[in-house]
Scaffold this active site. Structure first.
Site, PDB file in Angstrom:
ATOM      1  N   GLY A 150      -1.924  10.884   6.249  1.00  0.00           N
ATOM      2  CA  GLY A 150      -2.230  10.777   4.832  1.00  0.00           C
ATOM      3  C   GLY A 150      -0.973  10.997   4.019  1.00  0.00           C
ATOM      4  O   GLY A 150      -0.029  11.656   4.472  1.00  0.00           O
ATOM      5  N   TYR A 151      -0.981  10.471   2.816  1.00  0.00           N
ATOM      6  CA  TYR A 151       0.203  10.497   1.968  1.00  0.00           C
ATOM      7  C   TYR A 151       0.011  11.444   0.797  1.00  0.00           C
ATOM      8  O   TYR A 151      -0.995  11.403   0.104  1.00  0.00           O
ATOM      9  CB  TYR A 151       0.528   9.077   1.498  1.00  0.00           C
ATOM     10  CG  TYR A 151       0.929   8.238   2.679  1.00  0.00           C
ATOM     11  CD1 TYR A 151       2.243   8.189   3.086  1.00  0.00           C
ATOM     12  CD2 TYR A 151      -0.030   7.583   3.457  1.00  0.00           C
ATOM     13  CE1 TYR A 151       2.619   7.474   4.218  1.00  0.00           C
ATOM     14  CE2 TYR A 151       0.338   6.871   4.583  1.00  0.00           C
ATOM     15  CZ  TYR A 151       1.663   6.824   4.959  1.00  0.00           C
ATOM     16  OH  TYR A 151       2.025   6.138   6.082  1.00  0.00           O
TER      17      TYR A 151
END
Length: 155
Positions: free
Chosen positions: A28-29
């Protein structure tokens, strides 16, 4: 400074994966979609990482640190809406290069991408891929994991 030099391709047909190493990956960012630098959380099997990637396509800065599961879980909720799930197969090509083949799941299924890293940009630019590789998407920003985590499978 650590520099990543790689090319990315669609997969025309799956190769024999029997001699590869498989990892289940979720990432995830933490950075916003408009940031040129990526800050990513990644779980790869039972290991956890925080990675910074600079802007660029063929060559870009990459720094990575292993973190604890607790640290990963602390920040994971902040990646909601910007996540990727995939199985990664790592293997050796006949020419000696190492490939990383990603088979995406969830919203990005049935997309498959393969990456190859190089020591120099000249080596990367002169590389002739095997026949099971598809179109070269190295320069196509739609195929960056961060972009796909937000916008889905490129159309």
């Amino acid at each position: 400074m650590s520099m990543e030099i790689e090319r990315k391709f669609l997969v025309a047909e799956l190769p024999d994966l029997s001699g590869t190493q498989k990892a289940v990956v979720r990432q995830g960012y933490l950075t916003s979609p408009d940031d040129s630098t990526e800050l990513r959380l990644r779980q790869k099997n039972d290991s956890y990482f925080l990675t910074l990637k600079g802007g660029g396509n063929l060559a870009r800065v990459e720094r990575e640190a292993e973190i604890s599961a607790e640290q990963f879980e602390t920040f994971w909720p902040e990646t909601k809406g910007r996540r990727v799930e995939k199985e990664r197969y790592t293997g050796h090509l006949p020419d000696g290069h190492i490939f990383e083949l990603d088979v995406f799941s969830g919203d990005l299924a049935p997309l498959r991408l393969v990456e190859v890293e190089f020591a120099t940009e000249a080596e990367a630019l002169s590389y002739i891929p095997p026949t099971w590789f598809g179109a070269d998407v190295t320069e196509d920003k739609r195929y960056k994991n961060k972009t796909m985590a937000i916008k889905g499978v490129p159309t």
